[in-house]
Design a protein around this motif. Structure first.
Motif, PDB file in Angstrom:
ATOM      1  N   ARG A  89       0.835  -1.206   0.000  1.00  0.00           N
ATOM      2  CA  ARG A  89       0.000   0.000   0.000  1.00  0.00           C
ATOM      3  C   ARG A  89       0.872   1.260   0.000  1.00  0.00           C
ATOM      4  NH1 ARG A  89      -5.145   0.378   1.749  1.00  0.00           N
ATOM      5  NH2 ARG A  89      -4.934  -1.514   3.019  1.00  0.00           N
ATOM      6  N   ASN A  90       1.927   1.259   0.825  1.00  0.00           N
ATOM      7  CA  ASN A  90       2.821   2.411   0.887  1.00  0.00           C
ATOM      8  C   ASN A  90       3.521   2.645  -0.450  1.00  0.00           C
ATOM      9  OD1 ASN A  90       2.185   2.874   3.575  1.00  0.00           O
ATOM     10  ND2 ASN A  90       3.924   1.713   4.353  1.00  0.00           N
ATOM     11  N   LEU A  91       3.965   1.562  -1.085  1.00  0.00           N
ATOM     12  CA  LEU A  91       4.626   1.686  -2.387  1.00  0.00           C
ATOM     13  C   LEU A  91       3.668   2.229  -3.440  1.00  0.00           C
ATOM     14  CD1 LEU A  91       6.716  -1.627  -2.503  1.00  0.00           C
ATOM     15  CD2 LEU A  91       7.600   0.701  -2.314  1.00  0.00           C
ATOM     16  N   VAL A  92       2.437   1.713  -3.426  1.00  0.00           N
ATOM     17  CA  VAL A  92       1.433   2.198  -4.376  1.00  0.00           C
ATOM     18  C   VAL A  92       1.142   3.675  -4.135  1.00  0.00           C
ATOM     19  CG1 VAL A  92      -0.985   2.009  -5.098  1.00  0.00           C
ATOM     20  CG2 VAL A  92       0.369  -0.060  -4.750  1.00  0.00           C
ATOM     21  N   ASN A  93       0.975   4.058  -2.872  1.00  0.00           N
ATOM     22  CA  ASN A  93       0.668   5.447  -2.547  1.00  0.00           C
ATOM     23  C   ASN A  93       1.787   6.394  -2.975  1.00  0.00           C
ATOM     24  OD1 ASN A  93      -1.873   4.981  -1.489  1.00  0.00           O
ATOM     25  ND2 ASN A  93      -1.146   4.764   0.611  1.00  0.00           N
ATOM     26  N   ASP A  98       3.594  10.435  -6.853  1.00  0.00           N
ATOM     27  CA  ASP A  98       4.521  10.873  -7.897  1.00  0.00           C
ATOM     28  C   ASP A  98       3.776  11.190  -9.190  1.00  0.00           C
ATOM     29  OD1 ASP A  98       6.954  10.892  -6.578  1.00  0.00           O
ATOM     30  OD2 ASP A  98       7.340   8.762  -6.930  1.00  0.00           O
ATOM     31  N   LYS A  99       2.825  10.321  -9.553  1.00  0.00           N
ATOM     32  CA  LYS A  99       2.025  10.538 -10.767  1.00  0.00           C
ATOM     33  C   LYS A  99       1.189  11.803 -10.637  1.00  0.00           C
ATOM     34  CE  LYS A  99       3.104   6.676 -12.978  1.00  0.00           C
ATOM     35  NZ  LYS A  99       3.811   6.685 -14.285  1.00  0.00           N
ATOM     36  N   ALA A 100       0.580  11.989  -9.466  1.00  0.00           N
ATOM     37  CA  ALA A 100      -0.254  13.175  -9.240  1.00  0.00           C
ATOM     38  C   ALA A 100       0.599  14.439  -9.277  1.00  0.00           C
ATOM     39  CB  ALA A 100      -0.979  13.057  -7.906  1.00  0.00           C
ATOM     40  N   ALA A 101       1.793  14.365  -8.685  1.00  0.00           N
ATOM     41  CA  ALA A 101       2.684  15.523  -8.679  1.00  0.00           C
ATOM     42  C   ALA A 101       3.083  15.904 -10.104  1.00  0.00           C
ATOM     43  CB  ALA A 101       3.922  15.220  -7.837  1.00  0.00           C
ATOM     44  N   LYS A 105       1.996  19.294 -11.835  1.00  0.00           N
ATOM     45  CA  LYS A 105       3.249  20.081 -11.874  1.00  0.00           C
ATOM     46  C   LYS A 105       3.668  20.541 -10.469  1.00  0.00           C
ATOM     47  CE  LYS A 105       2.741  21.707 -16.627  1.00  0.00           C
ATOM     48  NZ  LYS A 105       1.699  20.708 -16.973  1.00  0.00           N
ATOM     49  N   ILE A 106       3.677  19.586  -9.550  1.00  0.00           N
ATOM     50  CA  ILE A 106       4.073  19.840  -8.161  1.00  0.00           C
ATOM     51  C   ILE A 106       5.447  19.215  -7.924  1.00  0.00           C
ATOM     52  CG2 ILE A 106       3.552  19.261  -5.751  1.00  0.00           C
ATOM     53  CD1 ILE A 106       0.594  19.418  -6.503  1.00  0.00           C
TER      54      ILE A 106
END
Length: 320
Positions: A89-93, A98-101, A105-106
């Motif tokens: 779960r931690n790895l997925v999160n 990272d994908k969301a960032a 553009k964060i």
């Protein structure tokens, strides 16, 4: 032209001397023997499982108890059942963040990470030992992941400038960071025990090894004596320990000293982080992010983004 040689002069197996026949057959026997040994060797190798195949099928023995083997497969299965789901779960999160960032553009730059680590190390009255065993790189990666999570979650939350300044003024002590000391300690019952430990240190024994062997403080002993970063403003750390640390340079070890409960201790300082006072401009983004997080419902977690990024995982649960 006829030969004058009599047919009886032609050698036959019967009339060849024994020593000559023996010399002619010896190389053949040796060759046959080598081939036989080679075949037996490969047959044995074929019967015995190779190390690579043992690793593949999990049959490699990783421990024995009174002759009873514990295999790699049993070990990995136990770890998966106990920690596998949360670890995955931690790895997925982290990957989702990272994908969301990237999508929004964060970024989390080095200066922001340095600030968060400084604030983390100076946190008052913290008993969290989960960070003590992390290397510098592991700590930075953990802080970076947390920063990205907070930034993504608060991306659409607007905090007014005056609200942020008021928070800073009311909590300015949080941003006046004292000098902190990465400290390890060994606690023993008596002065004599402490002097014996001190002698072993002088003879070249490692502090972490002696802490695991001798220290009566179970929590830190399991970490090689590490109690994290301490400062004069931490009421959870005994004053005698902080005072002893403050008198040391990095990589230095103290003399034995008495604790409030009558036991004795020796401390070692691995690293010293000089104190700093951060202005509002330096921590403005941090302050606004903290205020924004307070406005979010506690139920919001990285799993809220799973559907957006098409997460599928081993445990097969659907995340909405």
């Amino acid at each position: 032209m006829k030969s004058n040689r009599n047919l009886h002069d032609t050698p036959t197996p019967q009339n060849i001397p024994y020593t000559q026949r023996r010399l002619k057959t010896k190389p053949t026997l040796i060759l046959l023997l080598i081939l036989l040994i080679g075949n037996l060797f490969w047959f044995v190798l074929w019967l015995l499982p190779s190390e690579e195949s043992a690793l593949k099928d999990g049959s490699e023995t990783v421990a024995t108890v009174e002759g009873d083997a514990i295999t790699r497969q049993q070990w990995l299965a136990s770890m998966e059942s106990r920690y596998g789901k949360e670890t995955l779960r931690n790895l997925v999160n982290e990957t989702v963040m990272d994908k969301a960032a990237q999508k929004y553009k964060i970024k989390a730059n080095d200066e922001e990470i340095d600030l968060e680590i400084a604030l983390l190390r100076s946190a008052r009255d913290t008993n969290d030992t989960s960070l003590h065993s992390l290397s510098t790189e592991q700590l930075r990666q953990k802080v970076r992941a947390q920063l990205l999570l907070e930034k993504v979650l608060t991306n659409d939350v607007v905090i007014e400038e005056q609200e942020a300044k008021t928070y800073y003024d009311e909590n300015q002590s949080l941003y006046n960071i004292p000098t902190t000391y990465r400290t390890s300690m060994i606690v023993v019952n008596s002065k004599e025990d402490a002097e014996r430990v001190e002698k072993e240190l002088k003879n070249g024994s490692e502090f972490a090894v002696l802490a695991r062997e001798h220290s009566l403080d179970a929590a830190s002993a399991s970490l090689g004596g590490d109690i994290g970063f301490v400062s004069s403003e931490q009421s959870s750390v005994e004053t005698a320990i902080v005072k002893a640390a403050q008198q040391l340079k990095a990589q230095a070890t103290s003399k034995p000293f008495v604790l409030s409960d009558g036991r004795y201790a020796i401390v070692m300082v691995a690293e010293i982080i000089e104190g700093n006072s951060f202005s509002y401009d330096e921590v403005e983004n941090h302050v606004k992010r903290q205020l924004a997080l307070e406005q979010l419902p506690s139920s919001i977690t990285p799993e809220a983004f799973w559907a957006e990024f098409g997460v599928e995982w081993f445990y097969g649960e659907t995340k909405k």
